[in-house]
Design an enzyme around this catalytic site. Structure first.
Site, PDB file in Angstrom:
ATOM      1  N   GLU A 403      44.721  36.928  48.559  1.00 43.70           N
ATOM      2  CA  GLU A 403      45.562  38.462  48.492  1.00 43.70           C
ATOM      3  C   GLU A 403      46.148  38.931  49.687  1.00 43.70           C
ATOM      4  O   GLU A 403      45.579  39.977  50.284  1.00 43.70           O
ATOM      5  CB  GLU A 403      44.966  39.380  47.802  1.00 43.70           C
ATOM      6  CG  GLU A 403      44.530  39.043  46.258  1.00 43.70           C
ATOM      7  CD  GLU A 403      44.053  40.225  45.455  1.00 43.70           C
ATOM      8  OE1 GLU A 403      42.838  40.612  45.931  1.00 43.70           O
ATOM      9  OE2 GLU A 403      44.135  40.194  44.451  1.00 43.70           O
ATOM     10  N   GLU A 470      41.186  33.164  39.781  1.00 46.56           N
ATOM     11  CA  GLU A 470      40.621  34.136  39.079  1.00 46.56           C
ATOM     12  C   GLU A 470      40.933  34.229  37.694  1.00 46.56           C
ATOM     13  O   GLU A 470      42.083  34.417  37.342  1.00 46.56           O
ATOM     14  CB  GLU A 470      40.448  35.309  39.907  1.00 46.56           C
ATOM     15  CG  GLU A 470      40.129  35.184  41.270  1.00 46.56           C
ATOM     16  CD  GLU A 470      40.207  36.362  42.193  1.00 46.56           C
ATOM     17  OE1 GLU A 470      40.189  37.547  41.416  1.00 46.56           O
ATOM     18  OE2 GLU A 470      40.248  36.449  43.027  1.00 46.56           O
TER      19      GLU A 470
HETATM   20  C1  GAL Z   1      41.301  40.290  42.653  1.00 46.50           C
HETATM   21  C2  GAL Z   1      40.539  40.020  43.918  1.00 46.50           C
HETATM   22  C3  GAL Z   1      38.997  39.990  43.787  1.00 46.50           C
HETATM   23  C4  GAL Z   1      38.530  40.959  43.113  1.00 46.50           C
HETATM   24  C5  GAL Z   1      39.052  40.849  41.608  1.00 46.50           C
HETATM   25  C6  GAL Z   1      38.867  42.109  40.729  1.00 46.50           C
HETATM   26  O1  GAL Z   1      42.350  40.457  42.453  1.00 46.50           O
HETATM   27  O2  GAL Z   1      41.051  38.806  44.299  1.00 46.50           O
HETATM   28  O3  GAL Z   1      38.593  40.031  45.276  1.00 46.50           O
HETATM   29  O4  GAL Z   1      39.093  42.166  43.522  1.00 46.50           O
HETATM   30  O5  GAL Z   1      40.693  40.958  41.580  1.00 46.50           O
HETATM   31  O6  GAL Z   1      37.363  42.375  40.802  1.00 46.50           O
END
Ligand code: GAL
Length: 933
Positions: A403, A470
């Protein structure tokens, strides 16, 4: 020389360090400088003084976890003014000091001083000689200390500021916690020794051969030997006729030794080839499916200082839950972690220590990723990431960072990483163009889009394989919808799987309550003015690494073998990358009898159907276990249809004649009803309180989030609150009899609106047990979906245990509970309720028969697949309580018997509850029998 203060505002990389290289296992002497150091703390680099007292501190460790300052949890918001490259003046500085005598073995050679991780920005002196500065909190720096290190007492000083220009590059969603949190070591560097090694391997699945090229940086003649293959020339590509490939399923490592006359280095190498072919991610020629998790390093007492035994235990826990991949979110892990992933078998995405997410809150203005003054810092960080970890078979991907928007600095490091290490794949999620990456990566993309990407009907760059770096945010009760993702990964070869967010919860311990309960803290609990609350508590395992229910569900969803029993056939799909099923043992349980089951031999990727000669009127469970490790890999269950529970002999309700007052209430067997409400108030010796219809649940973290599929709507929890779903008002319509049944009709609805539910409670009894046949019918224009539809009741005694037959041991909502199977279970009160760091609805089990133990007596609940919850607190109290340890001691028991329950989704970050798992206002039925046990 620039001053400490000026240095802190410099976007340049640290200075004085040696070129980055691999961490090598060498026979050269080394000396650990971990242990007790001294520390003193200044409020700001503008207020440095010598008048402060020193106090002891443990290295490695974080300052705020040892009484020096406080942790700050913020996700993307920078907890200081965004004024790059300047840090704020309010910037605690900690002087660290260690007096030590160097080992003679180290002193006998030139030497380097290695820092593996120093959170914050530091300047380092040895014996008053400035060695340089440390930048890149989770990256290794080595200084040449030859001639500075001396016999007798040495004094090592590290002046560490919490904030610097580099804080803008370290905006990962985690605790800001300065400190020397990884090891500090002195390393002898013998003259003519081995400065660096870079091992390149490949595997050709067509003929089983491998290649090996070992680059060695040394001024001396080098001997390289690979025992199975003899001595090899450095720098040359050797073709090895037959090698055993490395995969996470078969993590076969070869011992390689590199020697010069003055130093020997041992490596454990693996032969494998990762590449992309026709939009499919492949390892050793076969499609690769990543069943991954994002892993931060976290310990509730020691923060990011995580010892290797803990790391090993984490990996073993992952393995036993079918996880095969780790993204080291969002920085390189402790270097030795990757020795473990090589050995135990994991596909690893090593991520650079880089995130500038806070700039997004300012429209990405001034983002370092596209600002030339930061280009050296980007290059330096990527270089140190790759150079340190370049010899690990398990590392398949380099991730540029997390990010950090887009920009030329990211493009440049992508190009550099590919040129330096063409054999691995480059990953970065933040740049949708994916010009320089080898996979198309997204986070939390919703299943409908993932389906389109899989099918090739959604636009995606350059026909790249798709990875969810993720997804499925494991925060609180959830994530819901894991199966839907996994089914897509299985369906479309282009989908290479992904990494759940996230492995471990980051709560920090804050002692214990008087009652002995561990206090677990999150954002805002340390007086932070800018913070993101409980968003840091979002893992499959708790901070102490004990599994949460979602890990058990994930194990089932990630199972590398799909087994399904339908009718009298068994379908098996081998979803391993390369293994047939011969490493598994299978057992078939029919009723109470268990016997070994001969699994068909099935190549990876193949499926088969086997007839089962079984009696389908009895429950059947097939369990597959890993022969060597004993853990369960997959299972399937078939249950015969179960008839509804009915009471045989009926007694007639004793209803008073119309218009007369009956002080003792209405009786039905051993049950007594309140004529004013029509609700039961007693069953045998048990007083029943607050029996009522309920459509609400204590909002989960996911209920409180805005689903990515519904960004135009408030979170469902807010919709329920607006409709006052928690605040139903009830009117008794009438109490009548129908044969042996007592029929109570009520109408309940929230205040203000003209929608609600009509409820018919049909009670019967056999003299002891009380059967309820309940119908809930909505009326009026309901403004929101329901959380549940069922009956609540309260007992004035606490339970200690619940035993049940039904699905368990974990909870189950319509979109979770994949790991729950039918059987007989027992759980203590806390485990049944499923307590979470931030209290919320949890713990629903689908039962056929449950006994809520009240000590000497109990309440028995029977039905077929009835969702129940049991806990010591009301939903209102749970909702109003911020931390688990603030919940009062158990003095009573709240029970819910549900006709229907809504799914939980993953809207705390990602898609909400999928349409098929929502609970729209609709007629619901519940059949349940209660008795005192
Ligand atoms: C993503 C980020 C993670 C964490 C997650 C939400 O956007 O890369 O580090 O913040 O969201 O828990």
């Amino acid at each position: 020389m620039t001053s400490f203060l000026e240095d802190l505002a410099s976007p340049q990389p640290g200075r004085g360090g040696l070129p980055a290289r691999a961490h090598l296992h060498t026979d050269a002497p080394r000396q650990s400088l971990d242990g007790t150091w001294q520390v003193r703390r200044h409020p700001s680099p503008r207020h440095l003084t010598d008048d402060l007292d020193w106090s002891p501190i443990r290295v490695p460790g974080h300052l705020p976890l040892q009484g020096h300052g406080a942790p700050i949890y913020a996700n993307l918001a920078y907890p200081f003014a965004v004024d790059p490259p300047h840090p704020p003046d309010d910037n605690p500085v900690a002087d660290h000091r260690l007096e030590f005598a160097a080992d003679t073995a180290v002193l006998a050679h030139p030497s380097v001083l290695r820092f593996e991780g120093v959170d914050g920005a530091a300047t380092v002196w040895l014996n008053d000689v400035e060695l340089g500065t440390l930048r890149g909190s989770r990256l290794t720096t080595e200084f040449d200390v030859t001639g500075v290190l001396r016999g007798g007492t040495n004094v090592l000083s590290v002046r560490l500021a919490q904030w610097s220009a580099h804080s803008y590059l370290e905006d990962q969603d985690m605790w800001w916690m300065p400190g020397i949190f990884r090891s500090v070591t002195l390393l002898a560097r013998p003259d003519g020794g081995i400065r660096d090694v870079f091992v390149h391997t490949s595997y050709d699945h067509r003929d089983g051969s491998g290649t090996l090229r070992v680059e060695v940086d040394s001024s001396s003649p080098v001997t390289i030997s690979l025992p199975a293959f003899g001595d090899l020339q450095p720098g040359e590509t050797h073709h090895l006729r037959l090698v055993s490939p490395w995969t996470a399923e078969t993590p076969i490592l070869y011992d390689l030794s590199v020697r010069t006359p003055s130093e020997s280095v041992d490596l454990r190498i693996g032969f494998r080839t990762v590449h992309v072919e026709d939009g499919v991610l492949k390892l050793n020629g076969a499609p690769l499916l990543l069943r991954g998790v994002n892993r931060h390093e976290h310990d509730p007492k020691h923060g990011r200082t995580v010892d290797l035994e803990t790391a090993r235990a984490e990996l073993l826990l992952m393995r036993s839950h079918n996880i095969n991949a780790v993204r080291t979110s969002h920085y390189p892990p402790n270097a030795a972690f990757l020795d473990l992933t090589d050995e135990l078998g994991f596909y690893v995405m090593v991520e650079n220590d880089l995130e500038t997410h806070g700039f997004e809150l300012n429209g990405w203005r001034g983002n370092p990723s596209d600002d030339p003054q930061w280009s050296d810092a980007y290059a330096d960080r990527m270089r140190r990431t790759v150079e340190r970890d370049k010899n690990h078979a398990s590392v398949l991907f380099w991730s540029l960072g997390n990010e950090s928007g887009t920009g030329a600095n990211l493009d440049a490091i992508a190009v550099w990483a590919k040129a330096r290490d063409p054999e691995r794949l480059v990953h970065y999620e933040g740049d949708r163009r994916s010009i320089y990456t080898d996979v198309y990566s997204r986070m939390y993309a919703m299943t409908d889009e993932v389906e389109r990407l899989g099918a090739g009907t959604a636009p995606s760059p350059r026909n790249l394989p798709f990875v969810l770096c993720e997804y499925a945010h494991a925060m609180g009760n959830g994530p819901g919808g894991l199966t839907e993702y996994q089914d897509l990964f299985h369906k479309y070869p282009r989908l290479a799987g992904g990494f759940i967010w996230e492995w471990v919860e980051h709560s920090l311990y804050g002692g214990t309550t008087e009652a002995g309960r561990t206090i677990e803290l999150y954002g805002g609990d340390f007086g932070e003015k800018v913070h993101d609350g409980s968003f840091v508590v979002d893992g499959l395992v708790h901070a102490d690494k004990t599994p949460g229910p979602a890990l058990i569900d994930l194990a089932r969803v990630y199972a590398p073998v799909s087994v399904e029993i339908t009718g009298d056939t068994l379908t098996i799909v081998n979803r391993y990358h390369g293994l047939d099923l011969s490493h598994l043992d299978a057992e078939l349980t029919i009723g109470d009898a268990t016997s070994a089951f001969e699994l068909p031999k099935l190549e990876a990727g193949a499926a088969t159907t086997v007839p089962l000669e079984i009696d389908l009127t009895r429950p059947v469970t097939l369990t597959l276990r890993h022969r060597e490790h004993g853990h369960e890999v997959a299972w399937a269950q078939h249950l015969p249809a179960r008839p509804p529970v009915t009471l045989t002999s009926a007694v007639t309700p004793a209803l008073a004649p119309a218009g007369t007052v009956v002080p003792a209430g209405i009786t039905l067997g051993t049950a007594v009803f309140d004529p004013a409400t029509g609700m039961p108030i007693r069953l045998g010796d048990l007083d029943l309180h607050d029996v009522a219809i309920s459509l609400w649940r204590a909002p989960t973290e996911n209920d409180r989030g805005v689903g990515w599929d519904e960004t135009h709507l408030p979170p469902v929890a807010d919709r329920w609150a607006a409709a006052r779903l928690h605040d139903l008002r009830t009117r008794l319509v009438d109490v009548t009899t129908d044969g042996a049944a007592l029929v109570v009709r009520t109408r309940s609805g929230p205040p203000i609106i003209d929608a609600g539910v009509d409820v018919t409670w049909r009670w019967t009894s056999d003299g002891t047990a009380l059967a309820l046949d309940l119908t809930i019918t909505p009326y009026g224009p309901w403004p929101c979906d329901w959380a549940r539809a069922g009956v609540d009741l309260r007992l004035d005694r606490p339970t200690t245990r619940v035993g049940w037959t039904g699905y368990g041991p974990g909870p189950q909502y319509p979109d979770t509970g994949q790991g729950a199977r039918h059987g007989s279970w027992s759980a203590d009160r806390d485990d049944f309720a499923v307590r979470t760091v931030r209290p919320q609805e949890h713990g629903s089990r689908r039962i056929d028969d449950a006994t809520v133990d009240l000590g000497g007596t109990g309440l028995q609940i029977s039905g077929v697949d009835v969702p129940i919850t049991v806990r010591p607190w009301s939903r209102e109290l749970i909702t109003a309580t911020g931390h688990d340890h603030e919940l009062p001691e158990a003095t009573e028991t709240w029970i819910s018997l549900d006709a229907a329950v809504a799914g939980v989704g993953t809207a705390s970050c990602g898609q909400g509850v999928l349409p098929q798992y929502r609970l729209a206002p609709s007629t619901q039925h519940l059949k349940v029998v209660l008795r005192q046990s």
